[in-house]
Design an enzyme around this catalytic site. Structure first.
Site, PDB file in Angstrom:
ATOM      1  N   GLY A   1      -8.772 -45.992 -29.563  1.00  0.00           N
ATOM      2  CA  GLY A   1      -8.719 -46.047 -31.031  1.00  0.00           C
ATOM      3  C   GLY A   1      -7.917 -44.940 -31.683  1.00  0.00           C
ATOM      4  O   GLY A   1      -7.413 -45.107 -32.792  1.00  0.00           O
TER       5      GLY A   1
ATOM      6  N   ASP B   1     -10.851 -41.762 -33.702  1.00  0.00           N
ATOM      7  CA  ASP B   1     -10.478 -42.567 -34.859  1.00  0.00           C
ATOM      8  C   ASP B   1     -11.518 -42.492 -35.975  1.00  0.00           C
ATOM      9  O   ASP B   1     -11.185 -42.298 -37.128  1.00  0.00           O
ATOM     10  CB  ASP B   1     -10.234 -44.037 -34.443  1.00  0.00           C
ATOM     11  CG  ASP B   1     -11.362 -44.620 -33.591  1.00  0.00           C
ATOM     12  OD1 ASP B   1     -12.399 -43.953 -33.376  1.00  0.00           O
ATOM     13  OD2 ASP B   1     -11.207 -45.772 -33.118  1.00  0.00           O
TER      14      ASP B   1
ATOM     15  N   ASP C   1     -18.861 -42.716 -36.856  1.00  0.00           N
ATOM     16  CA  ASP C   1     -19.771 -43.699 -37.456  1.00  0.00           C
ATOM     17  C   ASP C   1     -21.193 -43.148 -37.300  1.00  0.00           C
ATOM     18  O   ASP C   1     -21.644 -42.358 -38.124  1.00  0.00           O
ATOM     19  CB  ASP C   1     -19.552 -45.047 -36.757  1.00  0.00           C
ATOM     20  CG  ASP C   1     -20.410 -46.175 -37.318  1.00  0.00           C
ATOM     21  OD1 ASP C   1     -20.904 -46.048 -38.442  1.00  0.00           O
ATOM     22  OD2 ASP C   1     -20.602 -47.191 -36.624  1.00  0.00           O
ATOM     23  N   THR C   2     -21.900 -43.507 -36.245  1.00  0.00           N
ATOM     24  CA  THR C   2     -23.214 -42.886 -36.034  1.00  0.00           C
ATOM     25  C   THR C   2     -23.061 -41.461 -35.487  1.00  0.00           C
ATOM     26  O   THR C   2     -23.991 -40.661 -35.559  1.00  0.00           O
ATOM     27  CB  THR C   2     -24.054 -43.683 -35.014  1.00  0.00           C
ATOM     28  OG1 THR C   2     -23.407 -43.632 -33.735  1.00  0.00           O
ATOM     29  CG2 THR C   2     -24.230 -45.124 -35.448  1.00  0.00           C
ATOM     30  N   GLY C   3     -21.912 -41.169 -34.879  1.00  0.00           N
ATOM     31  CA  GLY C   3     -21.680 -39.847 -34.304  1.00  0.00           C
ATOM     32  C   GLY C   3     -22.088 -39.724 -32.847  1.00  0.00           C
ATOM     33  O   GLY C   3     -21.815 -38.697 -32.216  1.00  0.00           O
TER      34      GLY C   3
ATOM     35  N   LYS D   1     -17.556 -42.645 -41.788  1.00  0.00           N
ATOM     36  CA  LYS D   1     -18.293 -43.618 -42.594  1.00  0.00           C
ATOM     37  C   LYS D   1     -19.454 -42.938 -43.281  1.00  0.00           C
ATOM     38  O   LYS D   1     -20.251 -42.250 -42.640  1.00  0.00           O
ATOM     39  CB  LYS D   1     -18.840 -44.730 -41.691  1.00  0.00           C
ATOM     40  CG  LYS D   1     -17.931 -45.931 -41.615  1.00  0.00           C
ATOM     41  CD  LYS D   1     -18.618 -47.083 -40.937  1.00  0.00           C
ATOM     42  CE  LYS D   1     -17.596 -47.925 -40.217  1.00  0.00           C
ATOM     43  NZ  LYS D   1     -18.222 -48.968 -39.399  1.00  0.00           N
TER      44      LYS D   1
ATOM     45  N   ASP E   1      -9.566 -51.354 -33.615  1.00  0.00           N
ATOM     46  CA  ASP E   1      -9.439 -52.761 -33.234  1.00  0.00           C
ATOM     47  C   ASP E   1     -10.675 -53.566 -33.592  1.00  0.00           C
ATOM     48  O   ASP E   1     -11.749 -53.030 -33.843  1.00  0.00           O
ATOM     49  CB  ASP E   1      -9.233 -52.872 -31.718  1.00  0.00           C
ATOM     50  CG  ASP E   1     -10.527 -52.599 -30.952  1.00  0.00           C
ATOM     51  OD1 ASP E   1     -11.150 -51.539 -31.209  1.00  0.00           O
ATOM     52  OD2 ASP E   1     -10.934 -53.450 -30.140  1.00  0.00           O
TER      53      ASP E   1
ATOM     54  N   ARG F   1      -4.887 -53.283 -33.806  1.00  0.00           N
ATOM     55  CA  ARG F   1      -4.646 -51.843 -33.646  1.00  0.00           C
ATOM     56  C   ARG F   1      -3.302 -51.400 -34.203  1.00  0.00           C
ATOM     57  O   ARG F   1      -3.123 -50.264 -34.598  1.00  0.00           O
ATOM     58  CB  ARG F   1      -4.650 -51.461 -32.157  1.00  0.00           C
ATOM     59  CG  ARG F   1      -5.993 -51.457 -31.500  1.00  0.00           C
ATOM     60  CD  ARG F   1      -5.889 -50.719 -30.164  1.00  0.00           C
ATOM     61  NE  ARG F   1      -6.944 -51.100 -29.237  1.00  0.00           N
ATOM     62  CZ  ARG F   1      -8.180 -50.620 -29.265  1.00  0.00           C
ATOM     63  NH1 ARG F   1      -8.518 -49.727 -30.162  1.00  0.00           N
ATOM     64  NH2 ARG F   1      -9.077 -51.020 -28.380  1.00  0.00           N
TER      65      ARG F   1
HETATM   66  P1  5GP Z   1     -20.138 -43.804 -33.189  1.00  0.00           P
HETATM   67  O1  5GP Z   1     -20.498 -43.383 -31.802  1.00  0.00           O
HETATM   68  O2  5GP Z   1     -19.749 -42.647 -34.086  1.00  0.00           O
HETATM   69  O3  5GP Z   1     -21.176 -44.681 -33.817  1.00  0.00           O
HETATM   70  O4  5GP Z   1     -18.911 -44.762 -33.076  1.00  0.00           O
HETATM   71  C1  5GP Z   1     -17.704 -44.284 -32.759  1.00  0.00           C
HETATM   72  C2  5GP Z   1     -16.839 -45.376 -32.165  1.00  0.00           C
HETATM   73  O5  5GP Z   1     -17.238 -46.683 -32.594  1.00  0.00           O
HETATM   74  C3  5GP Z   1     -15.448 -45.172 -32.667  1.00  0.00           C
HETATM   75  O6  5GP Z   1     -14.695 -44.377 -31.765  1.00  0.00           O
HETATM   76  C4  5GP Z   1     -14.919 -46.577 -32.758  1.00  0.00           C
HETATM   77  O7  5GP Z   1     -14.355 -46.931 -31.513  1.00  0.00           O
HETATM   78  C5  5GP Z   1     -16.125 -47.432 -32.987  1.00  0.00           C
HETATM   79  N1  5GP Z   1     -16.286 -47.821 -34.417  1.00  0.00           N
HETATM   80  C6  5GP Z   1     -17.208 -47.386 -35.289  1.00  0.00           C
HETATM   81  N2  5GP Z   1     -17.035 -47.938 -36.499  1.00  0.00           N
HETATM   82  C7  5GP Z   1     -15.958 -48.743 -36.389  1.00  0.00           C
HETATM   83  C8  5GP Z   1     -15.252 -49.602 -37.315  1.00  0.00           C
HETATM   84  O8  5GP Z   1     -15.551 -49.745 -38.515  1.00  0.00           O
HETATM   85  N3  5GP Z   1     -14.186 -50.279 -36.819  1.00  0.00           N
HETATM   86  C9  5GP Z   1     -13.780 -50.161 -35.511  1.00  0.00           C
HETATM   87  N4  5GP Z   1     -12.725 -50.865 -35.143  1.00  0.00           N
HETATM   88  N5  5GP Z   1     -14.404 -49.364 -34.619  1.00  0.00           N
HETATM   89  C10 5GP Z   1     -15.487 -48.663 -35.054  1.00  0.00           C
HETATM   90 MG    MG Z   2     -13.347 -45.280 -30.276  1.00  0.00          MG
END
Ligand code: 5GP
Ligand code: MG
Length: 176
Positions: free
Chosen positions: A38, A93, A96-98, A124, A152, A158
């Protein structure tokens, strides 16, 4: 598909973030570690804006196994350079939740780096489930599923030069 960030807005935001990063590291050597796939577009743009002694490596993390909900996280370090005694900037990229960046940061910390910081294109709002906060953020976005500029949906979109939110009907169409 609804455009959230245009190509020129992204260019300005990435430049701002690059300036923050350069100011922080003050000419000190840095290893950028990009979370594939990403962050591939961000990586290419960001490193060309950083006038620092730079090494670049990648690792792979995948969590979105099926569509837009978070699956089990798998991390592949095979392509990663040695980070012992290096200042590391982990680039992804989106925060989101981290959980992804928190898990990678924790594993990196065990490899003897001088320090680990994190930079993301997008964060987010209202979604974090971890104590870790990214050190550098180019844009805050609402809680929508976004694609483009490296992000993606099922390996599509992408290459788009902008960031757009997918509607339910976009998702249904792309899932076919
Ligand atoms: P986290 O672990 O912070 O919840 O998520 C991180 C990963 O989830 C990011 O690196 C990404 O690959 C994916 N992700 C989270 N939100 C989105 C979104 O809105 N769109 C896309 N394409 N990927 C996301
Ligand atoms: Mg990712």
């Amino acid at each position: 598909m609804k455009v959230l960030l245009s190509e020129s807005e992204i260019r300005r935001g990435v430049r701002r973030m690059a300036e923050d990063i350069a100011r922080h590291y003050q000419g000190q050597p840095l290893t950028i570690l990009a979370v594939m796939t990403g962050s591939v577009v961000l990586l290419a743009d960001l490193i060309r804006l950083l006038d620092l002694p730079l090494r670049v490596g990648v690792l792979q993390a995948s969590s979105y196994r099926a569509g837009t909900t978070r699956g089990e996280l798998t991390i592949n370090y095979d392509l990663m350079p040695d980070v012992a005694n290096r200042d590391v900037l982990l680039v992804d990229d989106i925060f989101d939740t981290g959980h992804t960046l928190e898990a990678i940061t924790r594993l990196l910390a065990g490899m003897g780096p001088r320090g680990v910081r994190t930079a993301v294109l997008l964060r987010k709002q209202g979604r974090s489930e971890v104590a870790l906060q990214p050190d550098f953020v180019a844009f805050e976005i609402p809680d929508e599923f976004v694609v483009g500029y490296g992000l993606d949906y099922r390996d599509q979109f992408r290459h788009l030069p902008f960031v757009a939110a997918l509607s339910e009907s976009d998702i249904a169409r792309a899932a076919r």
